[in-house]
Design an enzyme around this catalytic site. Structure first.
Site, PDB file in Angstrom:
ATOM      1  CD  GLU A 164      -0.883   0.897   3.592  1.00  0.00           C
ATOM      2  OE1 GLU A 164      -1.356   2.004   3.261  1.00  0.00           O
ATOM      3  OE2 GLU A 164      -0.930   0.458   4.757  1.00  0.00           O
TER       4      GLU A 164
ATOM      5  CE  LYS B  55       0.462   3.126  14.800  1.00  0.00           C
ATOM      6  NZ  LYS B  55       0.274   3.256  13.356  1.00  0.00           N
TER       7      LYS B  55
HETATM    8  N1  PSU Z   1      -2.833   2.260  10.468  1.00  0.00           N
HETATM    9  C1  PSU Z   1      -1.517   2.481  10.670  1.00  0.00           C
HETATM   10  N2  PSU Z   1      -0.802   3.116   9.714  1.00  0.00           N
HETATM   11  C2  PSU Z   1      -1.378   3.543   8.539  1.00  0.00           C
HETATM   12  C3  PSU Z   1      -2.760   3.269   8.340  1.00  0.00           C
HETATM   13  C4  PSU Z   1      -3.441   2.637   9.321  1.00  0.00           C
HETATM   14  O1  PSU Z   1      -1.016   2.119  11.714  1.00  0.00           O
HETATM   15  O2  PSU Z   1      -0.688   4.135   7.704  1.00  0.00           O
HETATM   16  C5  PSU Z   1      -3.396   3.658   7.043  1.00  0.00           C
HETATM   17  C6  PSU Z   1      -3.616   2.407   6.179  1.00  0.00           C
HETATM   18  O3  PSU Z   1      -3.416   2.752   4.812  1.00  0.00           O
HETATM   19  C7  PSU Z   1      -5.077   2.086   6.400  1.00  0.00           C
HETATM   20  C8  PSU Z   1      -5.674   3.472   6.565  1.00  0.00           C
HETATM   21  O4  PSU Z   1      -5.663   1.376   5.351  1.00  0.00           O
HETATM   22  O5  PSU Z   1      -4.691   4.197   7.296  1.00  0.00           O
HETATM   23  C9  PSU Z   1      -7.003   3.442   7.283  1.00  0.00           C
HETATM   24  O6  PSU Z   1      -7.561   4.722   7.262  1.00  0.00           O
HETATM   25  P1  PSU Z   1      -9.113   4.900   7.657  1.00  0.00           P
HETATM   26  O7  PSU Z   1      -9.197   4.527   9.099  1.00  0.00           O
HETATM   27  O8  PSU Z   1      -9.445   6.336   7.394  1.00  0.00           O
HETATM   28  O9  PSU Z   1      -9.867   3.927   6.791  1.00  0.00           O
END
Ligand code: PSU
Ligand code: MN
Length: 309
Positions: free
Chosen positions: A29, A161
């Site tokens: 990603e 996390k």
């Molecule tokens: N969690 C992390 N680091 C990240 C992300 C999540 O510890 O960089 C990123 C990933 O790309 C994940 C996205 O898919 O954030 C999720 O964002 P949202 O909660 O807005 O869907």
């Protein structure tokens, strides 16, 4: 086998060659690059993940949108441009079309990357942490979860996390029938912390077992598979050290009314600031490790298909 690729999806020549020649590929990603890590460490990390994958003998395929072009596999120059671009946006599945229309540059989330990897016929994907169900009354649930429920890609991650509600996230995955596999662990990893204490469905100890599981699962259902790899021991942070920082950043987000797609990047960057980079070391170590294990899984899965098609 090369699936038929839609004309809007631009494959790097190395990735199309690997698809044609049936070589192991690992999708990566790029929201972690554009929004998850500080510059310029983000570029260094992106290169290191690709290197880990090559060292195992697989081909990395980082997905992103560059000026509206949907890419799978980036040149080092593209990777650097993406990492250093301060205007890049965060692209989940529903953002792909609009980002194409506005010719935006951005990093794809876990959901966005799963969708694109599956469109290209790449079944294995490595990342750090997935999105999930947030704490509190916001009702914020990451689009990563529904994508895991419907898209047949194995996502190698270190759990999530604890800025997320981990029990609710695990309940969601159970409700929507997403298999959750622990790599040499019996509990869901909490990203920086190896053990969350929340049990997961299946434990495996070898890549061969994972490959066999992936095959057995995909013969019977179409969904993502979550493979959870704890942060390497020497870089992991004990829960007790990380929890107060997590509480503080959540409180700040609430006070500043940060919501929607801005929430995860906000929490991540404040966390790194508060811990003065202590979290960064763990973050980089687990990303590299996950890339490595994903490459081994991709190879094992290919082998099992070839041995017994
Ligand atoms: N969690 C992390 N680091 C990240 C992300 C999540 O510890 O960089 C990123 C990933 O790309 C994940 C996205 O898919 O954030 C999720 O964002 P949202 O909660 O807005 O869907
Ligand atoms: Mn969200």
């Amino acid at each position: 086998m090369m699936p038929s690729i839609p004309e809007w999806l631009i494959l790097h020549p190395e990735v199309s060659k690997a698809l044609v020649e049936d070589k192991a590929i690992v999708a990566l990603e790029s929201t972690v690059i554009t929004h998850g890590l500080p510059r310029p460490v983000n570029f260094e990390l992106a290169r290191q993940m690709e290197k880990e994958i090559r060292q195992v003998g697989a081909v990395p395929a980082t997905t992103a949108l560059l000026k509206g072009e949907v890419r799978i596999g980036l040149s080092e120059q593209d990777l650097e441009r993406l990492a250093l671009d301060t205007d890049s946006v965060k692209i989940s599945v529903r953002d792909i079309g609009p980002a194409r229309a506005s010719r935006s540059t951005g990093g794809t989330t876990v959901a966005g990357t799963m969708f694109l990897a599956n469109t290209a016929g790449i079944p294995v994907f490595a990342t750090g942490g997935i999105g999930g169900v947030h704490h509190g009354p916001s009702g914020d649930i990451s689009a990563d979860l529904p994508e895991l429920a419907r898209t047949p890609v194995a996502v190698v991650c270190s759990g999530a996390k604890s800025i997320l509600d981990l029990p609710r996230t695990l309940e969601w995955l159970e409700t929507f029938s997403v298999p959750v596999i622990g790599w040499q662990t019996d509990t869901f990893p909490a990203f920086f912390t190896r053990e969350s204490g929340f049990p997961i469905q299946i434990r495996v100890d070898t890549v061969g077992e994972i490959a066999a599981l992936m095959r057995a699962i995909w013969e019977t259902q179409i969904s993502g598979i979550l493979i959870c790899v704890p942060c390497p021991e020497d870089a992991a942070i004990p829960a007790i050290r990380i929890n107060s920082a997590l509480q503080q950043v959540e409180q700040e987000a609430l006070e500043q009314a940060i919501r929607g797609k801005n929430l995860t990047p906000f929490l991540l960057s404040r966390l790194a600031e508060i811990t003065e980079g202590a979290t960064l070391h763990a973050n980089l170590a687990l990303l590299r490790n996950n890339a490595h294990i994903a490459a081994e899984i991709a190879k094992a899965y290919l082998l099992i298909q070839q041995d017994d098609p």
